[in-house]
Design a protein around this motif. Structure first.
Motif, PDB file in Angstrom:
ATOM      1  N   PRO A   9       0.798  -1.223   0.000  1.00  0.00           N
ATOM      2  CA  PRO A   9       0.000   0.000   0.000  1.00  0.00           C
ATOM      3  C   PRO A   9       0.831   1.273   0.000  1.00  0.00           C
ATOM      4  O   PRO A   9       0.298   2.355  -0.235  1.00  0.00           O
ATOM      5  CB  PRO A   9      -0.804  -0.120   1.301  1.00  0.00           C
ATOM      6  N   PHE A  10       2.143   1.149   0.279  1.00  0.00           N
ATOM      7  CA  PHE A  10       2.986   2.343   0.333  1.00  0.00           C
ATOM      8  C   PHE A  10       4.300   2.091  -0.385  1.00  0.00           C
ATOM      9  O   PHE A  10       4.654   0.960  -0.717  1.00  0.00           O
ATOM     10  CB  PHE A  10       3.246   2.773   1.781  1.00  0.00           C
ATOM     11  N   ASN A  11       4.987   3.169  -0.624  1.00  0.00           N
ATOM     12  CA  ASN A  11       6.290   3.131  -1.279  1.00  0.00           C
ATOM     13  C   ASN A  11       7.389   2.988  -0.230  1.00  0.00           C
ATOM     14  O   ASN A  11       7.187   3.320   0.938  1.00  0.00           O
ATOM     15  CB  ASN A  11       6.444   4.436  -2.079  1.00  0.00           C
ATOM     16  N   THR A  12       8.559   2.501  -0.622  1.00  0.00           N
ATOM     17  CA  THR A  12       9.637   2.296   0.342  1.00  0.00           C
ATOM     18  C   THR A  12      10.182   3.584   0.934  1.00  0.00           C
ATOM     19  O   THR A  12      10.920   3.543   1.922  1.00  0.00           O
ATOM     20  CB  THR A  12      10.796   1.517  -0.312  1.00  0.00           C
ATOM     21  N   LEU A  13       9.838   4.739   0.390  1.00  0.00           N
ATOM     22  CA  LEU A  13      10.240   6.012   0.989  1.00  0.00           C
ATOM     23  C   LEU A  13       9.594   6.238   2.350  1.00  0.00           C
ATOM     24  O   LEU A  13       9.885   7.235   3.018  1.00  0.00           O
ATOM     25  CB  LEU A  13       9.910   7.179   0.058  1.00  0.00           C
ATOM     26  N   VAL A  14       8.757   5.327   2.773  1.00  0.00           N
ATOM     27  CA  VAL A  14       8.189   5.401   4.119  1.00  0.00           C
ATOM     28  C   VAL A  14       9.300   5.412   5.165  1.00  0.00           C
ATOM     29  O   VAL A  14       9.133   5.955   6.261  1.00  0.00           O
ATOM     30  CB  VAL A  14       7.214   4.226   4.355  1.00  0.00           C
ATOM     31  N   GLY A  15      10.451   4.843   4.824  1.00  0.00           N
ATOM     32  CA  GLY A  15      11.568   4.795   5.763  1.00  0.00           C
ATOM     33  C   GLY A  15      12.566   5.923   5.609  1.00  0.00           C
ATOM     34  O   GLY A  15      13.618   5.911   6.263  1.00  0.00           O
ATOM     35  N   ALA A  16      12.264   6.903   4.761  1.00  0.00           N
ATOM     36  CA  ALA A  16      13.192   8.009   4.518  1.00  0.00           C
ATOM     37  C   ALA A  16      13.054   9.087   5.581  1.00  0.00           C
ATOM     38  O   ALA A  16      11.970   9.306   6.134  1.00  0.00           O
ATOM     39  CB  ALA A  16      12.941   8.606   3.139  1.00  0.00           C
ATOM     40  N   ASP A  17      14.160   9.778   5.857  1.00  0.00           N
ATOM     41  CA  ASP A  17      14.060  10.970   6.702  1.00  0.00           C
ATOM     42  C   ASP A  17      13.333  12.062   5.920  1.00  0.00           C
ATOM     43  O   ASP A  17      13.219  11.999   4.689  1.00  0.00           O
ATOM     44  CB  ASP A  17      15.454  11.444   7.123  1.00  0.00           C
ATOM     45  N   ARG A  18      12.845  13.063   6.635  1.00  0.00           N
ATOM     46  CA  ARG A  18      11.983  14.065   6.004  1.00  0.00           C
ATOM     47  C   ARG A  18      12.715  14.851   4.921  1.00  0.00           C
ATOM     48  O   ARG A  18      12.155  15.135   3.863  1.00  0.00           O
ATOM     49  CB  ARG A  18      11.428  15.028   7.061  1.00  0.00           C
ATOM     50  N   LEU A 251       6.121  -0.421  -6.694  1.00  0.00           N
ATOM     51  CA  LEU A 251       6.628   0.617  -5.805  1.00  0.00           C
ATOM     52  C   LEU A 251       6.627   1.996  -6.436  1.00  0.00           C
ATOM     53  O   LEU A 251       6.817   3.001  -5.746  1.00  0.00           O
ATOM     54  CB  LEU A 251       8.073   0.274  -5.382  1.00  0.00           C
ATOM     55  N   THR A 252       6.426   2.067  -7.741  1.00  0.00           N
ATOM     56  CA  THR A 252       6.610   3.324  -8.443  1.00  0.00           C
ATOM     57  C   THR A 252       5.511   4.327  -8.136  1.00  0.00           C
ATOM     58  O   THR A 252       4.360   3.966  -7.879  1.00  0.00           O
ATOM     59  CB  THR A 252       6.670   3.108  -9.964  1.00  0.00           C
ATOM     60  N   LEU A 253       5.896   5.598  -8.187  1.00  0.00           N
ATOM     61  CA  LEU A 253       4.945   6.703  -8.060  1.00  0.00           C
ATOM     62  C   LEU A 253       4.669   7.335  -9.421  1.00  0.00           C
ATOM     63  O   LEU A 253       3.873   8.257  -9.528  1.00  0.00           O
ATOM     64  CB  LEU A 253       5.488   7.764  -7.099  1.00  0.00           C
ATOM     65  N   GLN A 254       5.368   6.838 -10.453  1.00  0.00           N
ATOM     66  CA  GLN A 254       5.180   7.299 -11.818  1.00  0.00           C
ATOM     67  C   GLN A 254       5.049   6.102 -12.746  1.00  0.00           C
ATOM     68  O   GLN A 254       5.531   5.008 -12.433  1.00  0.00           O
ATOM     69  CB  GLN A 254       6.382   8.140 -12.295  1.00  0.00           C
ATOM     70  N   LYS A 255       4.425   6.309 -13.880  1.00  0.00           N
ATOM     71  CA  LYS A 255       4.336   5.273 -14.902  1.00  0.00           C
ATOM     72  C   LYS A 255       5.603   5.285 -15.748  1.00  0.00           C
ATOM     73  O   LYS A 255       6.282   6.303 -15.867  1.00  0.00           O
ATOM     74  CB  LYS A 255       3.114   5.517 -15.795  1.00  0.00           C
TER      75      LYS A 255
END
Length: 363
Positions: A9-18, A251-255
């Motif tokens: 349901p989410f991208n791996t950037l969930v673990g990124a700092d702000r 995982l992509t946010l773009q096509k």
């Protein structure tokens, strides 16, 4: 249970700092807005914990990084298999799957979030059905992606920016001095946290993008040792396309257009191998071991013993039993089989002729 990759349901950037999250996503076109918004929401909730981990890192005694061992080679060239074999040696620390997703929750919060990640994570890799666990060794570019904007794998999230990320952050040629320094700091920090958490003395790296960064790594770690793997380029191409479509696409946010993807894969292959062949002269002969994956796969213990002897990694006999046990457990695994289409043959012949000739690969 765990999510399947195509239902994450989410991208791996969930673990990124702000700072990393905002700099990577600011001002770019987002096609998958639902996944982006959920990822951003989770990232914002977790940010205070990331700040606590930063304070813990600043306060901790930093392990000295001595003679790290880098496993390199193009993606899908057998680097994971070799990494898993060598990780049985207890001298080595490495980046874990959990650390790649949550590099900012290693020093505080892991006792809660690691079991949670284990519950949510797919149980196997969709590319090859190998087991996937939170504690197993993993390639650290995933962790770097959540630690700095200057990381190549951000193009996974934003594949329409693939060329930009390749040119700036795979080869690190056109990035700024500040970006290069930030990347180097993130590499060192990631290694130090892994060694600290595992109480290990030597870092074992598996990171295909490092194949294009020999000069930088040699400056950072003059005593580093390298294992370079090459594999049949026809297999590598088909396996890499499958990897992108099965693992990265969800995982992509773009096509991304499939034709553009294939061109990117092979252009990157050609440029990466060319850079490696130019820069490997910087590595002292006693610190480099090159091997065809097909040869390693036929006799993994014998080849590993040869690696230990050539690179002076220690007493192989003391770790041989551990490695043999792992290899015996893998015998039940069914490998993917590839039959090369005329399209694959044409594309690989066009971009990979140098590797085909140098290493003697034939159809």
């Amino acid at each position: 249970m765990g999510f399947s990759f195509d239902r994450l349901p989410f991208n791996t950037l969930v673990g990124a700092d702000r700072k990393t999250f905002d700099r990577v996503t600011e001002g770019v076109k987002i096609d998958n807005k639902g996944k982006y918004l959920l990822t951003k929401c989770c990232q914002r909730i977790l940010s205070p914990l990331y700040n606590i981990n930063t304070r813990e890192y600043n306060a901790m005694a930093k392990p000295e990084i001595v003679a790290p061992l880098f496993i390199i080679g193009h993606w899908r060239s057998g680097t994971t298999f070799v990494h898993n074999v060598l990780s049985r040696d207890p001298q080595f620390g490495y980046c874990t799957t959990y650390q790649t997703v949550f590099p900012h929750m290693m020093l505080y919060g892991s006792s809660f979030f690691k079991p949670l990640a284990a519950l949510c994570m797919p149980k196997t890799r969709p590319t090859d059905n190998l087991e996937l666990t939170v504690e197993q060794p993993q390639e650290e570019e995933f962790a770097l992606t959540n630690m700095t904007p200057a990381a190549y794998y951000h193009f996974w999230s934003l594949p329409q920016q693939a060329e930009l990320y390749r040119d700036k952050y795979l080869f690190l040629d056109s990035c700024t001095a500040e970006e290069r320094a930030e990347f180097c700091h993130s590499v060192q920090k990631m290694m130090q946290i892994a060694l600290h958490c595992q109480n290990k003395s030597r870092f074992l790296s598996k990171n295909p993008p490092h194949t294009a960064r020999i000069a930088l790594l040699h400056r950072m770690f003059p005593d580093a040792k390298f294992i370079y793997l090459v594999r049949n380029p026809y297999t590598v191409f088909e396996s890499t396309v499958k990897f992108f479509n099965s693992t990265i696409a969800p995982l992509t946010l773009q096509k991304i257009d499939n034709v553009a993807l294939e061109e990117h894969i092979l252009q990157t292959y050609s440029a990466m191998i060319s850079r490696y062949n130019t820069d490997k002269r910087l590595i002292p002969a006693q610190n480099l071991f090159e091997v065809r994956f097909e040869d390693f796969e036929v006799a993994p213990l014998a080849k590993t013993e040869e690696i230990y002897r050539t690179l002076n990694l220690g007493d192989f006999n003391s770790v041989k039993t551990r490695m043999a046990e792992y290899l015996n457990a893998q015998k039940r695994h069914q490998k993917n089989r590839y039959s090369y289409s005329p399209h694959t043959i044409s594309m690989v012949n066009r971009y990979c002729s140098a590797t085909l000739t140098e290493w003697g690969y034939r159809l």
